[in-house]
Enzyme design. Structure first.
Site, PDB file in Angstrom:
ATOM      1  N   ASP A 179      -6.012  13.183 -50.966  1.00  0.00           N
ATOM      2  CA  ASP A 179      -4.865  12.317 -51.203  1.00  0.00           C
ATOM      3  C   ASP A 179      -5.370  10.874 -51.369  1.00  0.00           C
ATOM      4  O   ASP A 179      -6.256  10.426 -50.624  1.00  0.00           O
ATOM      5  CB  ASP A 179      -3.929  12.426 -49.981  1.00  0.00           C
ATOM      6  CG  ASP A 179      -2.616  11.713 -50.165  1.00  0.00           C
ATOM      7  OD1 ASP A 179      -2.142  11.615 -51.307  1.00  0.00           O
ATOM      8  OD2 ASP A 179      -2.045  11.264 -49.134  1.00  0.00           O
ATOM      9  N   HIS A 191       6.027   4.802 -48.775  1.00  0.00           N
ATOM     10  CA  HIS A 191       5.168   5.327 -47.698  1.00  0.00           C
ATOM     11  C   HIS A 191       5.561   4.695 -46.363  1.00  0.00           C
ATOM     12  O   HIS A 191       5.912   3.517 -46.319  1.00  0.00           O
ATOM     13  CB  HIS A 191       3.702   4.937 -47.940  1.00  0.00           C
ATOM     14  CG  HIS A 191       3.009   5.744 -48.988  1.00  0.00           C
ATOM     15  ND1 HIS A 191       2.354   5.175 -50.046  1.00  0.00           N
ATOM     16  CD2 HIS A 191       2.842   7.077 -49.142  1.00  0.00           C
ATOM     17  CE1 HIS A 191       1.806   6.127 -50.797  1.00  0.00           C
ATOM     18  NE2 HIS A 191       2.100   7.290 -50.274  1.00  0.00           N
ATOM     19  N   GLY A 192       5.438   5.441 -45.291  1.00  0.00           N
ATOM     20  CA  GLY A 192       5.671   4.883 -43.956  1.00  0.00           C
ATOM     21  C   GLY A 192       7.121   5.023 -43.540  1.00  0.00           C
ATOM     22  O   GLY A 192       7.907   5.740 -44.168  1.00  0.00           O
ATOM     23  N   GLY A 241       7.640  11.056 -48.803  1.00  0.00           N
ATOM     24  CA  GLY A 241       8.715  12.051 -48.690  1.00  0.00           C
ATOM     25  C   GLY A 241       9.270  12.222 -47.296  1.00  0.00           C
ATOM     26  O   GLY A 241      10.334  12.806 -47.128  1.00  0.00           O
ATOM     27  N   GLU A 297      -1.577   8.918 -61.007  1.00  0.00           N
ATOM     28  CA  GLU A 297      -0.464   8.053 -60.604  1.00  0.00           C
ATOM     29  C   GLU A 297      -0.270   6.956 -61.634  1.00  0.00           C
ATOM     30  O   GLU A 297      -1.181   6.209 -61.952  1.00  0.00           O
ATOM     31  CB  GLU A 297      -0.722   7.429 -59.226  1.00  0.00           C
ATOM     32  CG  GLU A 297       0.433   6.535 -58.776  1.00  0.00           C
ATOM     33  CD  GLU A 297       0.225   5.905 -57.398  1.00  0.00           C
ATOM     34  OE1 GLU A 297      -0.921   5.889 -56.920  1.00  0.00           O
ATOM     35  OE2 GLU A 297       1.198   5.426 -56.816  1.00  0.00           O
TER      36      GLU A 297
HETATM   37  P1  13P Z   1       5.235   9.409 -45.750  1.00  0.00           P
HETATM   38  O1  13P Z   1       4.657   8.124 -45.266  1.00  0.00           O
HETATM   39  O2  13P Z   1       6.669   9.260 -46.171  1.00  0.00           O
HETATM   40  O3  13P Z   1       5.096  10.503 -44.758  1.00  0.00           O
HETATM   41  O4  13P Z   1       4.453   9.836 -47.069  1.00  0.00           O
HETATM   42  C1  13P Z   1       3.119  10.244 -46.968  1.00  0.00           C
HETATM   43  C2  13P Z   1       2.449  10.176 -48.284  1.00  0.00           C
HETATM   44  O5  13P Z   1       3.066   9.981 -49.302  1.00  0.00           O
HETATM   45  C3  13P Z   1       0.982  10.361 -48.293  1.00  0.00           C
HETATM   46  O6  13P Z   1       0.432  10.225 -49.560  1.00  0.00           O
END
Ligand code: 13P
Length: 340
Positions: free
Chosen positions: A114, A217-218, A248, A166
């Site tokens: 990732d 994110h976060g 997500g 991306e």
């Molecule tokens: P969250 O921070 O919403 O859990 O998303 C994690 C993410 O997108 C990692 O690439």
């Protein structure tokens, strides 16, 4: 196809790499049939209108929690390692654990890098047996993003590794991740432009595309305003490309379903699962007759994270209601969810 990378030479003075590599196909080892690349998983998700969870695993405890959740839900899962987590979970130590977990799994798993932000790290992931990578170059100009991603994709495709690209940028509430919004700009500044998205995919050859249209994110600090019209236009421009949503965790069930119905086939999930144990542990520790051992704390945390991961995986199946009392859990986690 499973291969080994023999040599990537790093340039001496910068972070670039020299493509002095050789690949050697190798026989599948016993039990590796569950180890697949992300492309295969997302093709099925596309056919059946669901999303596969891509969950970051930064420890053995978390890895087991995620895998057990996927097995319980009988769903494939993408076990992810983010370059950002290298300091707490070195990839060279995590990869063998992730691979072994995938081998023991009863559901198909991909090992995914990732947010691979440098070529050298991405190629290291290949050498460690990852089956899928994210080429995260969206911070560069469109042209440089295309060129860097294209080169990575070429190498990956040669050995059957799928690539997530991306275009558009992911906003982040996580310290040290993502770019800050330029002065005076709104979140929309980062959003994916549908017309350019098709050009990006065509020029790079990526297998799936991270799109930015409102998720962050976060922990959500304000109610997300998802731009579904934009998602629709991106899907229209790229009808055959599985779309990926990061950020997500913390989205409402309604938003999550709308995203899946709009073409999202992989959802990245981490924050709300990773924060789950902290909220529950004080009560657990206080109720203990003696100071608990660390392994006891880990086991408790594993259960808590497994519940949260199972909830997400169930939701991503996109089949009917999943409200199984999780709202109370969320309350306990002390994470006020601004998305609902
Ligand atoms: P969250 O921070 O919403 O859990 O998303 C994690 C993410 O997108 C990692 O690439």
């Amino acid at each position: 196809m499973l291969c080994s990378l023999y040599s990537v030479r790093r340039a001496e003075n910068d972070d670039s790499f020299l493509l002095d590599y050789r690949w050697q196909p190798r026989e599948e080892e016993e039990g590796e049939r569950m180890l697949v690349n992300t492309k295969e998983l997302l093709e099925d998700a596309e056919k059946n209108n669901y999303a596969v969870a891509g969950i970051n695993t930064t420890s053995l405890t978390m890895l087991r929690a995620v895998l057990e959740a996927a097995e319980e839900e009988k769903m494939p899962v993408i076990l992810s390692h983010a370059q950002l987590h290298e300091p707490c979970a070195p990839m060279e130590m995590m990869a063998p654990l992730m691979k072994e977990a995938a081998k023991r799994s009863s559901v198909p798993c991909a090992l995914h890098l990732d947010h691979g932000t440098t070529e050298s790290y991405i190629y290291k992931a290949l050498s460690l047996g990852f089956t899928s990578v994210m080429a995260d170059f969206a911070r560069f100009s469109f042209e440089e993003n295309v060129e860097r991603t294209r080169k990575v994709t070429e190498v990956c495709h040669e050995i059957g590794i799928s690539v997530e690209g991306e275009y558009g940028e992911m906003p982040s509430n996580v310290e040290g991740q993502g770019r800050a919004l330029p002065e005076g700009k709104t979140l929309e500044y980062f959003f994916t432009k549908p017309e350019k998205a098709a050009e990006y995919v065509e020029k790079t050859g990526v297998d799936s595309l991270v799109v930015s249209f409102g998720s962050v994110h976060g922990i959500y600090v304000e109610k997300p305003a998802m731009d579904y019209r934009r998602l629709g236009a991106i899907k229209e421009a790229l009808p055959d490309v599985p779309l990926v949503m990061h950020g997500g965790s913390g989205l409402s069930e309604e938003d999550t379903r709308k995203c899946i119905d709009g073409g999202i086939r992989k959802i990245n999930y981490y924050t709300y699962m990773a924060c789950e144990p902290a909220a529950r542990l004080p009560e657990y520790i206080a109720g203990f007759p003696k100071p608990p051992y660390f392994h006891e704390i880990c086991e408790y945390a594993r259960e808590a994270m497994k519940e949260r991961a199972a909830y997400a995986i169930r939701l991503f199946k996109n089949r009917g209601q999943v409200r199984s009392g999780y709202r109370q859990e969320r309350g306990r986690a002390g994470m006020e969810n601004r998305s609902e």
